[in-house]
Scaffold this motif. Structure first.
Motif, PDB file in Angstrom:
ATOM      1  N   UNK A  41      21.360  48.760  48.266  1.00 30.30           N
ATOM      2  CA  UNK A  41      21.292  47.297  48.309  1.00 30.30           C
ATOM      3  C   UNK A  41      22.627  46.740  48.797  1.00 30.30           C
ATOM      4  N   UNK A  42      22.646  46.262  50.042  1.00 28.39           N
ATOM      5  CA  UNK A  42      23.886  45.753  50.630  1.00 28.39           C
ATOM      6  C   UNK A  42      24.399  44.504  49.930  1.00 28.39           C
ATOM      7  N   UNK A  43      23.514  43.781  49.206  1.00 23.79           N
ATOM      8  CA  UNK A  43      23.935  42.545  48.533  1.00 23.79           C
ATOM      9  C   UNK A  43      24.590  42.810  47.183  1.00 23.79           C
ATOM     10  N   UNK A  44      24.506  44.051  46.722  1.00 25.65           N
ATOM     11  CA  UNK A  44      25.082  44.395  45.411  1.00 25.65           C
ATOM     12  C   UNK A  44      26.479  44.957  45.593  1.00 25.65           C
ATOM     13  N   UNK A  45      27.447  44.409  44.857  1.00 22.92           N
ATOM     14  CA  UNK A  45      28.838  44.834  45.009  1.00 22.92           C
ATOM     15  C   UNK A  45      29.477  45.212  43.668  1.00 22.92           C
ATOM     16  N   UNK A  46      28.662  45.443  42.641  1.00 22.04           N
ATOM     17  CA  UNK A  46      29.194  45.776  41.320  1.00 22.04           C
ATOM     18  C   UNK A  46      29.886  47.130  41.309  1.00 22.04           C
ATOM     19  N   UNK A  47      30.962  47.216  40.556  1.00 22.04           N
ATOM     20  CA  UNK A  47      31.728  48.460  40.453  1.00 22.04           C
ATOM     21  C   UNK A  47      31.812  48.882  38.986  1.00 22.04           C
ATOM     22  N   UNK A  48      31.613  50.177  38.726  1.00 23.03           N
ATOM     23  CA  UNK A  48      31.608  50.681  37.357  1.00 23.03           C
ATOM     24  C   UNK A  48      32.933  50.515  36.654  1.00 23.03           C
ATOM     25  N   UNK A  49      34.041  50.785  37.338  1.00 23.59           N
ATOM     26  CA  UNK A  49      35.352  50.654  36.705  1.00 23.59           C
ATOM     27  C   UNK A  49      35.654  49.197  36.353  1.00 23.59           C
ATOM     28  N   UNK A  50      35.270  48.265  37.260  1.00 26.15           N
ATOM     29  CA  UNK A  50      35.520  46.850  36.975  1.00 26.15           C
ATOM     30  C   UNK A  50      34.672  46.390  35.791  1.00 26.15           C
ATOM     31  N   UNK A  51      33.417  46.826  35.751  1.00 24.92           N
ATOM     32  CA  UNK A  51      32.532  46.479  34.635  1.00 24.92           C
ATOM     33  C   UNK A  51      33.104  46.975  33.316  1.00 24.92           C
ATOM     34  N   UNK A  52      33.533  48.229  33.287  1.00 21.19           N
ATOM     35  CA  UNK A  52      34.075  48.795  32.047  1.00 21.19           C
ATOM     36  C   UNK A  52      35.403  48.145  31.673  1.00 21.19           C
ATOM     37  N   UNK A  53      36.220  47.829  32.677  1.00 21.42           N
ATOM     38  CA  UNK A  53      37.478  47.132  32.388  1.00 21.42           C
ATOM     39  C   UNK A  53      37.203  45.769  31.769  1.00 21.42           C
ATOM     40  N   UNK A  54      36.190  45.062  32.285  1.00 16.61           N
ATOM     41  CA  UNK A  54      35.828  43.749  31.751  1.00 16.61           C
ATOM     42  C   UNK A  54      35.317  43.862  30.318  1.00 16.61           C
ATOM     43  N   UNK A  55      34.512  44.896  30.059  1.00 20.22           N
ATOM     44  CA  UNK A  55      34.008  45.127  28.700  1.00 20.22           C
ATOM     45  C   UNK A  55      35.167  45.262  27.718  1.00 20.22           C
ATOM     46  N   UNK A  56      36.122  46.113  28.058  1.00 20.48           N
ATOM     47  CA  UNK A  56      37.212  46.381  27.121  1.00 20.48           C
ATOM     48  C   UNK A  56      38.212  45.233  27.051  1.00 20.48           C
ATOM     49  N   UNK A  57      38.356  44.483  28.144  1.00 26.68           N
ATOM     50  CA  UNK A  57      39.232  43.304  28.097  1.00 26.68           C
ATOM     51  C   UNK A  57      38.646  42.247  27.164  1.00 26.68           C
ATOM     52  N   UNK A  58      37.338  42.007  27.258  1.00 21.18           N
ATOM     53  CA  UNK A  58      36.689  41.031  26.380  1.00 21.18           C
ATOM     54  C   UNK A  58      36.649  41.538  24.946  1.00 21.18           C
ATOM     55  N   UNK A  59      36.535  42.855  24.778  1.00 26.33           N
ATOM     56  CA  UNK A  59      36.588  43.428  23.432  1.00 26.33           C
ATOM     57  C   UNK A  59      37.955  43.154  22.806  1.00 26.33           C
ATOM     58  N   UNK A  60      39.001  43.315  23.614  1.00 26.56           N
ATOM     59  CA  UNK A  60      40.361  43.063  23.111  1.00 26.56           C
ATOM     60  C   UNK A  60      40.523  41.609  22.680  1.00 26.56           C
ATOM     61  N   UNK A  61      40.047  40.686  23.508  1.00 20.44           N
ATOM     62  CA  UNK A  61      40.136  39.261  23.166  1.00 20.44           C
ATOM     63  C   UNK A  61      39.279  38.953  21.935  1.00 20.44           C
ATOM     64  N   UNK A  62      38.071  39.496  21.922  1.00 20.49           N
ATOM     65  CA  UNK A  62      37.131  39.214  20.839  1.00 20.49           C
ATOM     66  C   UNK A  62      37.599  39.674  19.479  1.00 20.49           C
ATOM     67  N   UNK A  63      38.450  40.673  19.439  1.00 16.28           N
ATOM     68  CA  UNK A  63      38.899  41.188  18.147  1.00 16.28           C
ATOM     69  C   UNK A  63      39.753  40.194  17.371  1.00 16.28           C
TER      70      UNK A  63
END
Length: 436
Positions: A41-63
């Motif tokens: 899918x040429x319209x999809x640009x999601x990256x696994x490392x960015x997704x996981x980095x975002x998860x852990x960044x929001x986890x850090x803030x959420x704590x």
């Protein structure tokens, strides 16, 4: 008969096992799946490392918010709310959109801060200084058994596939979403915490400002500052074994005829190592309390360093960044790769079971802010590691990990010695008071 507190810990472990059978399996293979979606899918640009980095960044803030939520809602309801965000995240893979991936990633990061702080509080409330090590081991073994089921499923489904097609992706996402839903249901049925007499404990209601202030004060204490170095290492290690190492095996094209299938097998053996460590330290909990937690952390350090050296020899430097035919220092061997996966899991359990036991005893009266700080520092380092994983090869990964595991082990041992010394002084003071 098994007492009610132990039953609660086992119930908690099974709930987390189901929720994280889904999520940890996705974390292990997310980069590979998203790379395949981008090819289709040429319209999809999601990256696994960015997704996981975002998860852990929001986890850090959420704590920093989690103690206030748990103080108001209690650990059980908080864990249910947090677990629902995992279900939404997994479900988002059925509808691959770049914006949806990152929104779901941010949401599950916030949910993770709630579920993990609630878990630490609930585990502490159902334990005491004599059972905390045992209960930490029981929970850890049940929780990490999630690595077995999901990764075995992926191992079978991915057999013979060099590319993850849409049908396979939807099958994996749908099955794991259903498993996660069962885990949410188990957490809904979780019983109230009980004391040593088997009676339900009165819930301590804490206002949001008080909970936040308590966390800030605890963060400035000497023991917590020292432990934070250990927490930071576990975040880096978690990033490596959950999001970097297994995809690196899959990207090492000369390691076997079917390297994608090895990714599932790697996750499976990480889980075996985690479970083995949890069972051993759970069974030996009563004995290890006598000798302290430092010897187990030192064991984890030794196993870590040996494992990183084997990975350095066996996996090429380019593997975390792209599929490669690059040669490693030795001929890349699938058996060594999978053995290292098991050792990574075992060494991780050495650190995490003892961290849980240490927090639950040193900060037993302030377990909510203590576990929030643990998850904050751990997730902060994990988020940073997922960001730099976009740019660095395997060898720099290993150099960073070895430096931090050394520092984290030293600071943990110093903290243990400080707490032991203080306890001895308190006991001597009480004896002197009694004698007078």
């Amino acid at each position: 008969m098994v007492d009610k507190r132990t039953v609660n810990v086992i119930h908690l472990g099974f709930g987390f096992m189901l929720v994280f059978t889904a999520f940890q399996t996705f974390g292990n293979m997310e980069k590979t799946i998203l790379d395949s979606i981008r090819k289709d899918d040429d319209s999809f640009h999601g990256d696994g490392y960015i997704s996981l980095a975002l998860i852990y960044a929001m986890l850090a803030v959420g704590n920093w918010v989690a103690p206030s939520i748990i103080g108001g809602l209690g650990p059980r309801l908080s864990m249910v709310i947090g677990s629902i965000t995992y279900l939404l995240f997994i479900g988002s893979f059925l509808f691959p959109k770049t914006w949806l991936l990152y929104v779901a990633s941010a949401l599950v990061g916030l949910g993770a801060s709630i579920i993990w702080t609630g878990q630490g509080n609930y585990l502490t409330l159902n334990s005491d200084e004599f059972t905390m090590a045992r209960n930490s081991g029981i929970f850890w073994a049940l929780f990490q058994s999630s690595m077995l089921y999901g990764n075995f499923f992926v191992f079978m489904v991915f057999q013979g596939k060099s590319h993850i097609d849409e049908g396979t992706k939807n099958l994996v996402s749908g099955v794991l979403a259903a498993v996660c839903g069962l885990g949410v249901g188990l957490l809904v049925l979780l019983r109230p915490s009980v004391g040593t007499d088997g009676q339900a404990l009165a819930r301590r209601v804490v206002g949001p400002v008080e909970a936040f202030t308590e966390a800030i004060k605890l963060f400035s204490e000497k023991e917590m500052i020292l432990l934070c170095f250990t927490f930071l290492y576990t975040g880096l290690a978690q990033t490596f074994y959950s999001g970097v190492y297994s995809p690196s095996i899959a990207a090492t094209l000369d390691i076997s005829e079917d390297p994608k299938r090895l990714m599932g097998l790697s996750g499976l053996f990480i889980g075996i190592g985690e479970i083995f460590g949890g069972v051993v330290f759970g069974l030996l909990g009563a004995k290890t309390v006598r000798w302290g937690r430092s010897p187990i952390v030192i064991l984890g350090f030794v196993v870590n360093v040996a494992t990183y050296f084997l990975i350095f020899l066996n996996i090429p430097n380019e593997a975390p960044l792209r599929e490669t035919h690059e040669a490693a220092y030795i001929q890349s061997n699938p058996y060594i790769a999978v053995l290292c996966s098991g050792l990574l899991g075992f060494s991780d359990s050495c650190f995490n079971t003892q961290i849980y036991a240490a927090i639950g005893t040193i900060f037993s009266e302030r377990s909510v802010p203590a576990f929030a700080i643990f998850k904050f520092t751990q997730s902060l380092s994990a988020a940073i590691a997922f960001v730099y994983s976009l740019y660095i090869g395997l060898y720099i990964h290993i150099a960073i990990l070895i430096g931090w595991v050394l520092l984290g082990t030293i600071t943990f041992c110093i903290t243990e010695a400080m707490v032991k010394r203080r306890k001895e002084l308190d006991e001597d003071s009480q004896e002197d008071s009694g004698a007078s």
